[in-house]
Structure formats: structure tokens, C-alpha cells
Motif scaffolding. Structure first.
Motif, PDB file in Angstrom:
ATOM      1  N   ALA A 174      -2.460  -3.564  -9.130  1.00 53.19           N
ATOM      2  CA  ALA A 174      -3.086  -2.865  -8.002  1.00 53.19           C
ATOM      3  C   ALA A 174      -2.412  -3.274  -6.703  1.00 53.19           C
ATOM      4  O   ALA A 174      -2.023  -4.434  -6.551  1.00 53.19           O
ATOM      5  N   PRO A 175      -2.251  -2.325  -5.764  1.00 51.19           N
ATOM      6  CA  PRO A 175      -1.627  -2.657  -4.489  1.00 51.19           C
ATOM      7  C   PRO A 175      -2.311  -3.847  -3.832  1.00 51.19           C
ATOM      8  O   PRO A 175      -3.531  -3.869  -3.703  1.00 51.19           O
ATOM      9  N   GLY A 176      -1.495  -4.833  -3.481  1.00 43.42           N
ATOM     10  CA  GLY A 176      -2.052  -6.020  -2.860  1.00 43.42           C
ATOM     11  C   GLY A 176      -0.985  -7.086  -2.767  1.00 43.42           C
ATOM     12  O   GLY A 176       0.158  -6.872  -3.166  1.00 43.42           O
ATOM     13  N   VAL A 177      -1.372  -8.223  -2.196  1.00 45.04           N
ATOM     14  CA  VAL A 177      -0.411  -9.304  -1.976  1.00 45.04           C
ATOM     15  C   VAL A 177      -1.025 -10.616  -2.462  1.00 45.04           C
ATOM     16  O   VAL A 177      -2.174 -10.915  -2.161  1.00 45.04           O
ATOM     17  N   GLU A 178      -0.230 -11.365  -3.236  1.00 33.92           N
ATOM     18  CA  GLU A 178      -0.691 -12.673  -3.686  1.00 33.92           C
ATOM     19  C   GLU A 178       0.261 -13.752  -3.211  1.00 33.92           C
ATOM     20  O   GLU A 178       1.468 -13.531  -3.107  1.00 33.92           O
ATOM     21  N   LEU A 179      -0.293 -14.925  -2.960  1.00 37.88           N
ATOM     22  CA  LEU A 179       0.514 -16.072  -2.573  1.00 37.88           C
ATOM     23  C   LEU A 179       0.501 -17.065  -3.730  1.00 37.88           C
ATOM     24  O   LEU A 179      -0.558 -17.405  -4.245  1.00 37.88           O
ATOM     25  N   LEU A 180       1.693 -17.500  -4.138  1.00 36.88           N
ATOM     26  CA  LEU A 180       1.796 -18.518  -5.199  1.00 36.88           C
ATOM     27  C   LEU A 180       2.112 -19.837  -4.511  1.00 36.88           C
ATOM     28  O   LEU A 180       3.183 -20.010  -3.918  1.00 36.88           O
ATOM     29  N   SER A 181       1.138 -20.759  -4.556  1.00 39.00           N
ATOM     30  CA  SER A 181       1.307 -22.034  -3.866  1.00 39.00           C
ATOM     31  C   SER A 181       0.902 -23.163  -4.800  1.00 39.00           C
ATOM     32  O   SER A 181      -0.239 -23.193  -5.281  1.00 39.00           O
ATOM     33  N   GLN A 182       1.825 -24.080  -5.077  1.00 38.06           N
ATOM     34  CA  GLN A 182       1.577 -25.211  -5.975  1.00 38.06           C
ATOM     35  C   GLN A 182       0.981 -24.752  -7.305  1.00 38.06           C
ATOM     36  O   GLN A 182       0.007 -25.316  -7.787  1.00 38.06           O
ATOM     37  N   GLY A 183       1.579 -23.690  -7.851  1.00 39.86           N
ATOM     38  CA  GLY A 183       1.187 -23.207  -9.168  1.00 39.86           C
ATOM     39  C   GLY A 183      -0.062 -22.352  -9.193  1.00 39.86           C
ATOM     40  O   GLY A 183      -0.461 -21.857 -10.243  1.00 39.86           O
ATOM     41  N   ILE A 184      -0.683 -22.176  -8.031  1.00 36.67           N
ATOM     42  CA  ILE A 184      -1.930 -21.405  -7.999  1.00 36.67           C
ATOM     43  C   ILE A 184      -1.721 -20.088  -7.242  1.00 36.67           C
ATOM     44  O   ILE A 184      -1.138 -20.077  -6.161  1.00 36.67           O
ATOM     45  N   TYR A 185      -2.193 -18.984  -7.838  1.00 34.20           N
ATOM     46  CA  TYR A 185      -2.113 -17.682  -7.183  1.00 34.20           C
ATOM     47  C   TYR A 185      -3.371 -17.452  -6.350  1.00 34.20           C
ATOM     48  O   TYR A 185      -4.474 -17.670  -6.829  1.00 34.20           O
ATOM     49  N   GLN A 186      -3.209 -17.029  -5.124  1.00 33.46           N
ATOM     50  CA  GLN A 186      -4.392 -16.642  -4.357  1.00 33.46           C
ATOM     51  C   GLN A 186      -4.123 -15.315  -3.640  1.00 33.46           C
ATOM     52  O   GLN A 186      -3.019 -15.050  -3.183  1.00 33.46           O
ATOM     53  N   THR A 187      -5.169 -14.492  -3.579  1.00 31.50           N
ATOM     54  CA  THR A 187      -5.033 -13.188  -2.926  1.00 31.50           C
ATOM     55  C   THR A 187      -4.960 -13.382  -1.418  1.00 31.50           C
ATOM     56  O   THR A 187      -5.687 -14.186  -0.847  1.00 31.50           O
ATOM     57  N   ILE A 188      -4.047 -12.647  -0.818  1.00 27.97           N
ATOM     58  CA  ILE A 188      -3.891 -12.695   0.644  1.00 27.97           C
ATOM     59  C   ILE A 188      -4.536 -11.453   1.234  1.00 27.97           C
ATOM     60  O   ILE A 188      -4.206 -10.334   0.859  1.00 27.97           O
ATOM     61  N   GLU A 189      -5.470 -11.681   2.146  1.00 26.90           N
ATOM     62  CA  GLU A 189      -6.118 -10.539   2.804  1.00 26.90           C
ATOM     63  C   GLU A 189      -5.165  -9.884   3.786  1.00 26.90           C
ATOM     64  O   GLU A 189      -4.250 -10.507   4.300  1.00 26.90           O
ATOM     65  N   LYS A 190      -5.441  -8.610   4.075  1.00 26.26           N
ATOM     66  CA  LYS A 190      -4.605  -7.913   5.055  1.00 26.26           C
ATOM     67  C   LYS A 190      -4.810  -8.513   6.447  1.00 26.26           C
ATOM     68  O   LYS A 190      -3.904  -8.686   7.218  1.00 26.26           O
ATOM     69  N   GLU A 229       0.825  -1.215   0.000  1.00 36.86           N
ATOM     70  CA  GLU A 229       0.000   0.000   0.000  1.00 36.86           C
ATOM     71  C   GLU A 229       0.859   1.265   0.000  1.00 36.86           C
ATOM     72  O   GLU A 229       0.597   2.198  -0.759  1.00 36.86           O
ATOM     73  N   ALA A 230       1.893   1.274   0.852  1.00 38.17           N
ATOM     74  CA  ALA A 230       2.729   2.477   0.941  1.00 38.17           C
ATOM     75  C   ALA A 230       3.505   2.704  -0.354  1.00 38.17           C
ATOM     76  O   ALA A 230       3.755   3.842  -0.747  1.00 38.17           O
ATOM     77  N   SER A 231       3.866   1.599  -1.046  1.00 35.65           N
ATOM     78  CA  SER A 231       4.670   1.716  -2.276  1.00 35.65           C
ATOM     79  C   SER A 231       3.809   1.747  -3.529  1.00 35.65           C
ATOM     80  O   SER A 231       4.312   2.046  -4.619  1.00 35.65           O
ATOM     81  N   GLY A 232       2.534   1.382  -3.397  1.00 39.76           N
ATOM     82  CA  GLY A 232       1.665   1.312  -4.572  1.00 39.76           C
ATOM     83  C   GLY A 232       2.081   0.215  -5.539  1.00 39.76           C
ATOM     84  O   GLY A 232       2.113   0.425  -6.753  1.00 39.76           O
ATOM     85  N   VAL A 233       2.414  -0.951  -5.000  1.00 38.49           N
ATOM     86  CA  VAL A 233       2.853  -2.076  -5.852  1.00 38.49           C
ATOM     87  C   VAL A 233       2.119  -3.356  -5.466  1.00 38.49           C
ATOM     88  O   VAL A 233       1.424  -3.421  -4.448  1.00 38.49           O
ATOM     89  N   HIS A 234       2.334  -4.370  -6.295  1.00 39.75           N
ATOM     90  CA  HIS A 234       1.774  -5.686  -6.062  1.00 39.75           C
ATOM     91  C   HIS A 234       2.914  -6.602  -5.620  1.00 39.75           C
ATOM     92  O   HIS A 234       4.016  -6.510  -6.161  1.00 39.75           O
ATOM     93  N   LEU A 235       2.663  -7.435  -4.631  1.00 38.83           N
ATOM     94  CA  LEU A 235       3.704  -8.355  -4.169  1.00 38.83           C
ATOM     95  C   LEU A 235       3.250  -9.789  -4.411  1.00 38.83           C
ATOM     96  O   LEU A 235       2.094 -10.125  -4.158  1.00 38.83           O
ATOM     97  N   VAL A 236       4.187 -10.620  -4.885  1.00 37.99           N
ATOM     98  CA  VAL A 236       3.905 -12.047  -5.015  1.00 37.99           C
ATOM     99  C   VAL A 236       4.839 -12.795  -4.070  1.00 37.99           C
ATOM    100  O   VAL A 236       6.063 -12.652  -4.150  1.00 37.99           O
TER     101      VAL A 236
END
Lengths: 343, 343
Positions: free
Chosen positions: A310-326, A234-241
Motif C-alpha cells: 500500500a502507498p506509504g513510507v517506512e523507516l528501517l532503523s536498527q532492524g525495526i520497521y516503523q511507519t512514517i506519517e506524512k 502516493e503519486a506512484s502507488g508504491v511503498h517506500l522503505v
């Protein structure tokens, strides 16, 4: 027989505390004993404060008095590390029930004094007040900036995402304690998880390297990796995987989680109180940072990358991306529910 | 309907608090919102911390939320004034019951923000935690030294002893409140005593003159004149003589004391929470200091002198000398007894 606080009073207590925390410090012009302390700094001053409340952040079951004092200081120093600062001075306020055993208070201060000695920090003042409620420890710390302040806001697409140390052990210990499963753990695994909860360490060695080499964002992990990564996004305005398999989880926690079919990842993502650092580094500097961390004995793990989006965080697990809530932990709601799990 | 704290959570609360306390400050490099604040100072830094606990230092009867916030800040700033410093920055920690009315918390911060504006101080950080007990406000303040630190330890025989403002009004208000005698007071007298208790002011104008002109010792009056004078006597190794008739007592307090046949002097000597300054000045400088105080509109009263002799404090009243005990207020003992009189 235990001596109770009200028997020796504020002045009696302070005289004994002064002995415990006294140390020489060339930056202290006036120490404990006048209206206020006077100190000198040569660089920009970093300041932060953190409080622990009995029954909310700790209980007699989760912590000893000595580790409570130490951890209250470490939690505050951790914020200084996350700004790229070296620690200097502390002010400590205690709100105490009047029937508190004086020996417990002295043990708390011995815990603080140990941490102060390790990180070359001096306790220069404080306040001791009476309360009709639970014990509250409030610690304010100052530090001096090593170089530029290391903020949460500079991550850019292409950077790598890292953490220091390992994550989830502290929450794993609490979970085992409250689920009454401590005896199911192997003794060494139990010792490690307890150590993670009771004796976290501020990451000054890592912070110094990051201040010298430059990192694009930095945060400390007090509320769980998910929440802290979100703050950077959020502070950087980026997406994290984040790549799930790369998150450093102590084997003791994996062993514990297997028993109860818990997800070890959940402890790392949502547990908190690890007091490690999470941040981002320009990919071209990552190799050099990693080498220096290894040379200094700091565990440093690349766990993902910064991408556009969009600012946010995703988890890549066993080939699948899922959004991580704050999923910020709401202390107030939890306290009202009377949650057994303390935070 | 009242919104309760647990409904908006820590992040919701902090967002609203930031709006209330935000102000521009060229000394702030990083303000609220990262791991820690970063500030710059040009002179030696004075630091102090002070805490107020609901049910011990204040109740709903003695204070409003707005005056509670303001007074928590003033109590801390008063220590900076007593060191000869100008105030710069604040960190505020609140431990809050989860069902606290959010509007009350905002009112407390508005009270703090008002004081910050008056004395050009910026709130740069803090912590908000949940507690199962009463509300605790812990305020840490920094300042910059105007000249040398004004300590308690330099009084010498021949110096004059002074206080700023008047004394005892704050304790008089509490006494009238708990004795259920508020309605016996004339409206203007009641207003004055309530003001003394609820809206004390830090004595920065006096502190600046004393820093420039030099004073040999200085202390703020938070625990009553007797206790503070003793601290100077002990730190300086001198004897103090206070002339009873010279102690500045507000006429409203004299009127109140007459009604109940209380001694107005006792409120001044043992009451506390006046947040005035008491100190000593070389007799050759006293005239000049007095003139500058008058020119600045600061009430400045010579109440006695420093003499040789064993460290201690004597009161000269109607030609008779009597020793004044330190009588430090033991919060812990008082809390255990369940004293109605709060401190």
C-alpha cells in the motif's frame, strides 16, 4: 540616513531595481518596461511559483535581506530542477510596507541577481505593491524541459530511492536559533548550518544527469523528506522503505542534536527547506547515475528502495520497521498558534 | 458555521481549489499536482504579473470575494491584451490570514474560474501561504503573441490617439462610496459604476484587431489616462494632444460628478482601473480600424492626435491648451498617509 520606500515611490524604486537585475538574454524580445515581457522558448515550458512571507517563512533573525532575496528565487528554481528543466526567466512581485528601508529592498534584489547570474536566469518583470502587513515576496519562474518531465508518479518496485546533498541542516539552524543555542555550536558547525538555511542551492546539475539518464520519479525536498517521500509513494502507488542509517545528515547537525538530545533524523524527516532532490531510479541504471553524479561533484546517496504494498513510507532503523506519517506542516494552524518556529 | 482556513490546512484547500479551476487544455502537458506545470507554446510568450492587497487595492466594502478574484485575473490579462497577445495560462499565489473563511477563498477562485472560462485561459499552478497581514493575491499570466508585440514606443506625429470603452467609472464608484453618496445615485447609474469598478473586462477583441491592422503604440489604462498617455509620449518621444470633449465618459459618471460639482474629466484622467486600451494608429489606417472595431461591437473613440514637440501630454479644453502632469499615483505615500481612497 535610511531612505524609506514611500519617499522614492514605485517608479523611483523600479528604476533602481532595473539596474540591479539587468542582463543580456537572447531569449528576451521585450524586457522590463512595457506592459509585459516577451520571450521565446524552443521546448516545452515549465512554470512554477513560490512565495515567502516575513514572520512566517523568515524574520530579521533568521535571514538577511540579501539571502532572503536569493532564497526566494532558489525555492522557486528548485521546483524547476525537480521537473528536469533548465531555468530561464523570473517574474518577482513584492508587497512592501511603505516605510521599508530602500537599501533593504535593493539588497534583496542583489541577492536575486546573484542567483540569476549563477543559473543563467533573467528577471523579466514583476510588480511592486504597498501592503499594510508584512513583506511578501512572490517569485514565478519558467524553465525549458531538458527531456521528458520528471514526475513524482513513475516509481516502481525494485527501484532505488536516493537523495542529493544532505538533509536537516536548515531546520537544525532554526532550532538552534530559537532554542538560543547558537553559541553552543562550534564556529564552523554554526557556519555550515546557517549556510544550509540561508543559502540553499537548486540542484540543476543533478537534474540534468537525471533527465539524461532517466529517473522514475523526482521531487524536491522543501517540506522535509517524510512529506516528499509520501508524495512520491502516493503519486506512484508504491511503498517506500528508507534506511535510517543511510540518510545523509551533516556532522554539524549530528553534533548539535547530541547536545540537546534531539534526534538528528527528525530534522531530516520533518524539517524541510533543504531544496535537495529525492527520487527513484531503476536499479539497473543506478550505478551509472551514481558514477556520473560523482564525476560532476554532486553528492548522491542511496537511502532506500521501492517495494510493493500500500502507498506509504517506512523507516528501517536498527532492524525495526516503523511507519512514517506524512505530517504535512500546516502553516495556517502554526500561524494561528503563533508558533515561534517559522516555516 | 464558517469553516476557517487553518482547520482544513493547505492540502485540504488545494484539493478544493483544483476542482474549481480544472479545465481541459491541449497545451497543458502537466497541470496542478506535481512540482511545476509543463505547457507548450507555438509563438513568442508574453508574461506579466500583478498583485492586489486587501486594504490597499480593495476592501470588503469595495469588492466581493468573487469579483476580487475575477478582477485580480483581469488586471493581469489586461497587460497581455495591451501587448497584442492572446491569453493562455495563469499561476495564482495567495497569502492568506489563517482565520480566513474558506468559503470566501472558494468564491475568489470561482471568480477567477469564470474569467478563465470566458477567455479560454487555464490556471496551471500557484502557491498558498499564510500571512500575519492582509490578504495578497498575486497573479502571473502568460499569453502568445498574435503578431508583433504592440509596444508603447512607436507613436509618431500625425497618428491619431484612441481609447476603447469608457473611462472614469471605476474611480467614480470608489469616490461615491467613500463620500457616502451611493444612495444619491439613480439605481441604474449606481449599477453601472459598480460594474465598472468590480467587473472590468480585458480588451482582447480590440487587441486582436489592433494586432492584425497594426497600431503604432498601445498601453492599458490601469493608472488613469494621464499617466498611461505619458508613458506612450515618453516611450515614443512624442507630444500628445487630448481633446477633452472627446474623452468617453459614461453618462452615469457625468450625473454623479454634477451632483458633487466634481470634474468628470478628473476621474478619467487620474482615476485608473478602467482596464481599457489607449494607443495610437497611423491616420491612414484609422478608418479601417474604426470600422472593424464597430463591426466587432468594440467601442473605439478617437480622443486626440500625436504631434511634434517635447515628450508630454496636453489637454485641449474649450479652446485652451493645458499641460497634463503625469501624476503617478504613489501607493506607498498614500498607504502611509492612511488614505481612505484605495488604489
Amino acid at each position: 540616513m535610511a531612505v524609506r520606500l514611500h519617499e522614492i515611490g514605485e517608479f523611483g524604486l523600479i528604476a533602481r531595481l532595473k539596474e540591479i537585475v539587468w542582463r543580456t538574454d537572447a531569449r528576451v524580445m521585450v524586457g522590463i518596461g512595457d506592459d509585459a515581457a516577451v520571450v521565446t522558448y524552443e521546448r516545452p515550458v515549465v512554470m512554477t511559483t513560490d512565495a515567502l512571507v516575513q514572520g512566517i517563512h523568515f524574520t530579521r533573525d533568521t535571514m538577511t535581506p540579501e539571502t532572503t532575496g536569493a532564497k526566494a528565487v532558489v525555492a522557486t528554481l528548485s521546483d524547476l530542477a525537480a521537473m528536469g528543466a533548465v531555468a530561464r526567466h523570473l517574474l518577482v512581485t513584492l508587497a512592501l510596507p511603505p516605510d521599508t528601508d530602500v537599501e533593504e529592498i535593493l539588497a534583496m534584489y542583489r541577492g536575486m541577481a546573484d542567483v540569476c547570474e549563477t543559473y543563467d536566469v533573467t528577471l523579466i518583470g514583476g510588480d511592486v505593491v504597498s501592503t499594510g502587513g508584512p513583506l511578501v515576496i512572490s517569485v514565478t519562474a519558467t524553465g525549458e524541459l531538458l527531456d521528458k518531465p520528471l514526475l513524482r508518479s513513475g516509481a516502481k518496485p525494485g527501484d532505488i530511492l536516493f537523495v542529493t546533498g544532505d538533509l536537516g541542516g536548515s531546520a537544525g539552524f532554526l532550532h538552534a536559533l530559537f532554542a538560543d543555542r547558537l553559541t553552543m555550536l562550534m564556529p564552523l558547525d554554526l557556519a555550515l548550518l546557517r549556510e544550509r538555511h540561508q543559502r540553499p542551492t537548486p540542484q540543476f546539475a543533478a537534474a540534468q544527469i537525471l533527465a539524461e539518464e532517466g529517473c522514475t520519479s523526482l521531487n524536491d525536498v522543501s517540506d522535509g523528506l517524510a512529506s516528499e517521500a509520501h508524495e512520491i509513494a502516493e503519486a506512484s502507488g508504491v511503498h517506500l522503505v528508507i534506511e535510517a542509517d543511510r540518510i545523509p545528515i551533516p556532522p554539524a547537525l549530528r553534533a548539535y542534536a547530541r547536545m540537546g538530545r534531539e534526534s538528528p533524523l527528525d530534522f531530516a524527516l520533518y524539517g524541510g527547506e533543504d531544496y535537495q532532490l529525492v527520487g527513484t531510479v531503476d536499479v539497473r541504471r543506478a550505478g551509472r547515475v551514481l558514477a556520473r553524479m560523482q564525476a560532476s561533484g554532486v553528492r548522491f546517496t542511496i537511502i532506500g528502495r521501492v517495494t510493493d504494498g500500500a502507498p506509504g513510507v517506512e523507516l528501517l532503523s536498527q532492524g525495526i520497521y516503523q511507519t512514517i506519517e506524512k505530517r504535512g506542516y500546516n502553516h495556517f494552524e502554526a500561524a494561528l498558534r503563533g508558533d515561534k518556529e517559522i516555516r
